[in-house]
Design a protein around this motif. Sequence first.
Motif: not given
Lengths: 89, 206
Positions: B29-45
């Motif tokens: 985040l400090y380097l202005d990138y956007k993280p994508y992690i699998s934990q943020t995925i809704s359990s319905a998906q």
Amino acid sequence: MKPKSIYTKKLAESLAAMATERKKNKYHIIVELGKWCVVPDGKIRARRICKTEEEAISFAQAIIADNTGEVIVHTNSGDVKHRIYLNNQ
Amino acid sequence: MGYNNNVFINCPFDTEYAPLLRAMLFTVLYLDYKPYISQTISSAQVRNNQIKEHIRSCQFGIHDLSRCHCKHEGDLPRFNMPYELGLDIGSAEFGYSKLRNKRILILEKERYYYQKILSDIAGQDIFHHDGNPDIIIKNVRDWFSNNNDSFVTPYHEIWRAYNLFKEDLFSNYIYQMPEDSFNEMIVGDYIKFTRIWISRFKSIEN
């Protein structure tokens, strides 16, 4: 049990305010690649880089104006190890 | 922000790994990138499809394989992370043309551990961190620098900012929440707090 979200606008706003706050007589002792940096609160540039933690703490205490302030010593994982409060009174 | 600024993070999400994950997310985040992690995925998906979608959306992938071995006798090893790494490498090799410029960083705890048990990954960018957040920050920052033609914020700035941030976050948190729950803060919340703190911190001259 699935952890709940604790994010609130109020928490975020108070954290954002802390990011821009600079306490004049507050210094951080940060371990960096085997050396100890004395960093003023809210800043990036170190006032001094020392070979030992004791040397860094002594330097921070010496530059605190009026001998009233706070030195925060961090661990090598970035957490707060301990705080030293200086009070002239 | 788009494909060239997105970073897929494939690592453990348990409490023990939290200090390393938080250091890694702070750096991204400090380097202005956007993280994508699998934990943020809704359990319905469907998790697997979402991971593939993340892989398609991200030019950068960071895979920490340090927790695939068993912690206790009788435990079974977990291979989700090597599997996701394989998908990411495979997408760069066999995916459509946009994915050919993918960059992949592999992290491990002990030096050369994975070359012993998964020798086919030799030749990738593999760094070890010894379980230390400061080394994670340095590795991730240096890797972005090696894969970027423009100036990348130096390690010492990110590390010092991270120390200041941790103190602010913790002090702010324990005013309103039980102290022992700090390490259990969900990743989505941590990302929001980190993003707002960095944005304000960078807005003042240092």
